[in-house]
Design a protein around this motif. Structure first.
Motif, PDB file in Angstrom:
ATOM      1  N   ARG A  69      -7.225   4.916  15.220  1.00  0.00           N
ATOM      2  CA  ARG A  69      -7.386   6.291  15.719  1.00  0.00           C
ATOM      3  C   ARG A  69      -8.760   6.477  16.036  1.00  0.00           C
ATOM      4  N   LYS A  70      -9.562   6.256  15.171  1.00  0.00           N
ATOM      5  CA  LYS A  70     -11.208   6.446  15.426  1.00  0.00           C
ATOM      6  C   LYS A  70     -11.849   5.136  16.201  1.00  0.00           C
ATOM      7  N   SER A  71     -10.912   4.157  16.612  1.00  0.00           N
ATOM      8  CA  SER A  71     -11.685   3.043  17.418  1.00  0.00           C
ATOM      9  C   SER A  71     -12.728   2.478  16.656  1.00  0.00           C
ATOM     10  N   LEU A  72     -12.475   2.189  15.585  1.00  0.00           N
ATOM     11  CA  LEU A  72     -13.601   1.618  14.686  1.00  0.00           C
ATOM     12  C   LEU A  72     -13.722  -0.017  14.789  1.00  0.00           C
ATOM     13  N   VAL A  73     -14.653  -0.758  14.647  1.00  0.00           N
ATOM     14  CA  VAL A  73     -14.723  -2.247  14.630  1.00  0.00           C
ATOM     15  C   VAL A  73     -14.691  -2.334  13.155  1.00  0.00           C
ATOM     16  N   LEU A  74     -13.618  -3.412  12.521  1.00  0.00           N
ATOM     17  CA  LEU A  74     -13.431  -3.391  11.455  1.00  0.00           C
ATOM     18  C   LEU A  74     -14.259  -4.952  10.963  1.00  0.00           C
ATOM     19  N   GLY A  75     -14.856  -4.964   9.949  1.00  0.00           N
ATOM     20  CA  GLY A  75     -15.665  -5.989   9.651  1.00  0.00           C
ATOM     21  C   GLY A  75     -17.288  -6.023   9.993  1.00  0.00           C
ATOM     22  N   LEU A  76     -17.855  -7.031  10.739  1.00  0.00           N
ATOM     23  CA  LEU A  76     -19.112  -6.909  10.801  1.00  0.00           C
ATOM     24  C   LEU A  76     -19.615  -7.127  12.283  1.00  0.00           C
ATOM     25  N   GLN A  77     -20.308  -6.270  12.832  1.00  0.00           N
ATOM     26  CA  GLN A  77     -20.826  -6.295  13.987  1.00  0.00           C
ATOM     27  C   GLN A  77     -22.329  -6.146  14.202  1.00  0.00           C
ATOM     28  N   HIS A  78     -23.082  -7.085  14.805  1.00  0.00           N
ATOM     29  CA  HIS A  78     -24.311  -7.243  14.957  1.00  0.00           C
ATOM     30  C   HIS A  78     -24.964  -6.869  16.445  1.00  0.00           C
ATOM     31  N   PHE A  79     -26.084  -6.402  16.477  1.00  0.00           N
ATOM     32  CA  PHE A  79     -26.692  -5.991  17.906  1.00  0.00           C
ATOM     33  C   PHE A  79     -28.000  -6.737  17.758  1.00  0.00           C
ATOM     34  N   SER A  80     -28.310  -7.603  18.653  1.00  0.00           N
ATOM     35  CA  SER A  80     -29.585  -8.264  18.807  1.00  0.00           C
ATOM     36  C   SER A  80     -30.369  -7.486  19.810  1.00  0.00           C
ATOM     37  N   GLU A  85     -31.334  -5.020  25.152  1.00  0.00           N
ATOM     38  CA  GLU A  85     -31.947  -4.977  26.390  1.00  0.00           C
ATOM     39  C   GLU A  85     -31.051  -5.185  27.613  1.00  0.00           C
ATOM     40  N   ALA A  86     -29.902  -5.980  27.445  1.00  0.00           N
ATOM     41  CA  ALA A  86     -29.113  -6.116  28.444  1.00  0.00           C
ATOM     42  C   ALA A  86     -28.396  -4.676  28.816  1.00  0.00           C
ATOM     43  N   LEU A  87     -28.248  -4.082  27.789  1.00  0.00           N
ATOM     44  CA  LEU A  87     -27.512  -2.547  27.856  1.00  0.00           C
ATOM     45  C   LEU A  87     -28.547  -1.632  28.478  1.00  0.00           C
ATOM     46  N   GLN A  88     -29.655  -1.762  28.345  1.00  0.00           N
ATOM     47  CA  GLN A  88     -30.757  -0.880  28.915  1.00  0.00           C
ATOM     48  C   GLN A  88     -31.142  -1.190  30.395  1.00  0.00           C
ATOM     49  N   ALA A  89     -30.966  -2.534  30.668  1.00  0.00           N
ATOM     50  CA  ALA A  89     -31.038  -3.017  32.327  1.00  0.00           C
ATOM     51  C   ALA A  89     -29.892  -2.655  32.942  1.00  0.00           C
ATOM     52  N   ALA A  90     -28.872  -2.492  32.253  1.00  0.00           N
ATOM     53  CA  ALA A  90     -27.627  -2.063  33.072  1.00  0.00           C
ATOM     54  C   ALA A  90     -27.393  -0.583  33.130  1.00  0.00           C
ATOM     55  N   ALA A 115     -33.412   4.182  23.208  1.00  0.00           N
ATOM     56  CA  ALA A 115     -33.098   4.171  24.576  1.00  0.00           C
ATOM     57  C   ALA A 115     -31.544   3.709  24.817  1.00  0.00           C
ATOM     58  N   THR A 116     -30.786   2.962  23.944  1.00  0.00           N
ATOM     59  CA  THR A 116     -29.727   2.578  24.376  1.00  0.00           C
ATOM     60  C   THR A 116     -28.478   2.987  23.064  1.00  0.00           C
ATOM     61  N   ILE A 117     -28.959   3.415  21.989  1.00  0.00           N
ATOM     62  CA  ILE A 117     -28.061   4.138  20.913  1.00  0.00           C
ATOM     63  C   ILE A 117     -27.839   5.459  21.018  1.00  0.00           C
ATOM     64  N   THR A 118     -26.770   5.766  21.153  1.00  0.00           N
ATOM     65  CA  THR A 118     -26.546   7.211  21.356  1.00  0.00           C
ATOM     66  C   THR A 118     -25.932   7.870  19.977  1.00  0.00           C
ATOM     67  N   ASP A 119     -25.309   6.913  19.458  1.00  0.00           N
ATOM     68  CA  ASP A 119     -24.508   7.619  17.953  1.00  0.00           C
ATOM     69  C   ASP A 119     -24.297   6.462  17.079  1.00  0.00           C
ATOM     70  N   ILE A 120     -24.257   6.647  15.776  1.00  0.00           N
ATOM     71  CA  ILE A 120     -23.913   5.607  14.908  1.00  0.00           C
ATOM     72  C   ILE A 120     -23.198   6.272  13.742  1.00  0.00           C
ATOM     73  N   SER A 121     -21.863   5.678  13.598  1.00  0.00           N
ATOM     74  CA  SER A 121     -20.953   5.877  12.610  1.00  0.00           C
ATOM     75  C   SER A 121     -20.426   4.901  11.738  1.00  0.00           C
ATOM     76  N   VAL A 122     -21.271   4.555  10.441  1.00  0.00           N
ATOM     77  CA  VAL A 122     -20.794   3.519   9.720  1.00  0.00           C
ATOM     78  C   VAL A 122     -20.114   3.955   8.485  1.00  0.00           C
TER      79      VAL A 122
END
Length: 141
Positions: A69-80, A85-90, A115-122
């Motif tokens: 329901r909350k569209s959560l990623v289950l496990g580990l998610q890493h952002f390099s 930078e690719a998100l920002q360029a796009a 510039a790239t992360i609007t919200d964090i829910s962990v």
């Protein structure tokens, strides 16, 4: 806001743990020690982990439904840095929603994160540099 393509979560290794401190009544603690002494558990931690796992199994359906329901990623998610930078360029932004562990690489500058992360829910743990955590403090829920 566009969500980037998410890679399958990496398996969480046994040593990927987070320390949790709890307060117990003395009678409860004594009962735990008695069960350890009688050989039911190897130590206090073994009993507490077993009890927690049993509760998670008992509530597995609710957890599964809520993750969906909350569209959560289950496990580990890493952002390099390259990911951000690719998100920002796009011209895209990111909402991080993780049940488990979310990591933001230590070479990510606070300005890039802003510039790239609007919200964090962990639900679990967020690992990022102190500077990035401070910059995103108002966006962490």
């Amino acid at each position: 806001m566009t969500q980037p393509t998410v890679q399958p979560p990496l398996p969480v290794k046994a040593n990927d743990t987070e320390k949790v401190t709890i307060n117990l009544g003395l009678v409860d603690l004594g009962q735990i020690d008695l069960l350890v002494q009688e050989g039911f558990y190897t130590n206090r931690t073994d009993l507490i982990r077993t009890a927690i796992r049993n509760q998670l199994v008992a509530h597995a359906d609710v957890i599964r439904q809520t993750v969906t329901r909350k569209s959560l990623v289950l496990g580990l998610q890493h952002f390099s840095r390259a990911d951000l930078e690719a998100l920002q360029a796009a011209g895209q932004t990111l909402r991080i929603q993780v049940l488990g562990l979310a990591t933001i690489a230590h070479d990510v500058a606070p300005e890039l994160a802003l510039a790239t992360i609007t919200d964090i829910s962990v639900l679990g743990a967020l690992h990022a540099s102190p500077a990035v955590k401070a910059a995103l403090a108002g966006r962490i829920h």
